[in-house]
Scaffold this motif. Structure first.
Motif, mmCIF file in Angstrom:
data_model
loop_
_atom_site.group_PDB
_atom_site.id
_atom_site.type_symbol
_atom_site.label_atom_id
_atom_site.label_comp_id
_atom_site.label_asym_id
_atom_site.label_seq_id
_atom_site.Cartn_x
_atom_site.Cartn_y
_atom_site.Cartn_z
ATOM 1 N N SER A 249 63.789 44.010 23.442
ATOM 2 C CA SER A 249 62.479 43.809 22.791
ATOM 3 C C SER A 249 62.400 42.082 22.291
ATOM 4 O O SER A 249 61.287 41.598 22.598
ATOM 5 C CB SER A 249 62.470 44.244 21.377
ATOM 6 N N ARG A 250 63.539 41.560 22.135
ATOM 7 C CA ARG A 250 63.272 39.948 22.187
ATOM 8 C C ARG A 250 63.074 39.422 23.494
ATOM 9 O O ARG A 250 62.097 38.505 23.453
ATOM 10 C CB ARG A 250 64.934 39.368 21.675
ATOM 11 N N ASN B 45 61.296 40.833 25.703
ATOM 12 C CA ASN B 45 59.908 41.108 26.236
ATOM 13 C C ASN B 45 59.027 40.211 25.219
ATOM 14 O O ASN B 45 58.031 39.769 25.973
ATOM 15 C CB ASN B 45 59.633 42.461 26.006
ATOM 16 N N SER B 46 59.296 39.991 24.149
ATOM 17 C CA SER B 46 58.410 39.003 23.378
ATOM 18 C C SER B 46 58.355 37.632 23.870
ATOM 19 O O SER B 46 57.362 37.133 23.996
ATOM 20 C CB SER B 46 58.831 39.073 21.919
ATOM 21 N N ALA B 47 59.527 37.371 24.327
ATOM 22 C CA ALA B 47 59.450 35.850 24.965
ATOM 23 C C ALA B 47 58.796 35.952 26.389
ATOM 24 O O ALA B 47 58.213 34.776 26.541
ATOM 25 C CB ALA B 47 61.101 35.370 25.099
ATOM 26 N N ARG B 48 58.860 36.669 27.061
ATOM 27 C CA ARG B 48 58.221 36.881 28.434
ATOM 28 C C ARG B 48 56.802 36.977 28.208
ATOM 29 O O ARG B 48 56.161 36.409 28.831
ATOM 30 C CB ARG B 48 58.572 38.101 29.267
ATOM 31 N N THR B 49 56.171 37.767 27.062
ATOM 32 C CA THR B 49 54.811 37.906 26.871
ATOM 33 C C THR B 49 54.112 36.642 26.406
ATOM 34 O O THR B 49 53.491 35.977 26.729
ATOM 35 C CB THR B 49 54.546 38.779 25.796
ATOM 36 N N ASN B 50 55.097 35.830 25.487
ATOM 37 C CA ASN B 50 54.746 34.423 25.193
ATOM 38 C C ASN B 50 54.746 33.376 26.520
ATOM 39 O O ASN B 50 53.650 32.559 26.344
ATOM 40 C CB ASN B 50 55.606 33.988 23.972
ATOM 41 N N ARG C 143 60.531 30.469 21.000
ATOM 42 C CA ARG C 143 61.061 30.883 19.850
ATOM 43 C C ARG C 143 62.704 31.333 20.433
ATOM 44 O O ARG C 143 63.739 31.260 19.840
ATOM 45 C CB ARG C 143 60.435 31.966 19.481
#
Length: 163
Positions: A47-48, A50-55, A93
């Motif tokens: 999840s972390r 995936n969040s970083a990749r989206t950003n 982040r």
């Protein structure tokens, strides 16, 4: 006498523990907890990442659009605009990333990579999760427009303009 009595109690307790069947659920639960906690840790780390990749993808998209749509006189200006836009939009982040902006065949390509450090799966030797994002935009764009209009009344929508 006290030592013999103590040894006898210990021996009796050991035999009772060995023949008891009531605690098997606790042992099974304890053994099953290990892979369950590992799976939860992998989910958190995924999840972390995936969040970083989206950003990262959002910053790469913005950089490609800025480099392709501006009125620049040289490719060097387009590259600088892409890098500056990426740096303004990317929030590191979880990982740092540096963009690569290239221009070939009248198309801007912006890509960036990074490695997100893991929190829980590092226990099993997976210390980072690699992420990557790429965007391609043709230079210029032409006069095509896409408009999404939401209207709550029955009146018509008129769009006027010159291209």
């Amino acid at each position: 006498m006290a030592i013999t009595s103590l040894f006898g109690k210990f021996s009796h307790g050991l035999r009772a523990f060995r023949s008891a069947r009531g605690g098997n659920v606790a042992i099974t639960f304890a053994l099953a907890t290990i892979p369950i906690v590992g799976a939860m840790g992998a989910a958190v780390d995924y999840s972390r990442a995936n969040s970083a990749r989206t950003n990262l993808q959002a910053a790469v998209d913005a950089a490609a659009l800025a480099a392709a749509s501006g009125s620049y006189t040289s490719d060097t200006q387009r590259v600088h605009a892409g890098v500056n836009t990426f740096n303004a939009n990317y929030l590191p982040r979880f990982t740092a990333a540096t963009p690569t902006v290239t221009i070939a065949n009248n198309v801007i390509t912006v890509s960036a990579t990074g490695n997100v450090p893991t929190t829980i799966t590092g226990i099993i030797g997976m210390n980072t999760i690699p992420i990557r994002a790429t965007a391609q935009v043709p230079i210029g764009g032409g006069t095509t427009a896409c408009i999404l209009g939401l209207q709550t009344s029955n009146d018509a929508i008129f769009v006027h303009g010159s291209a």
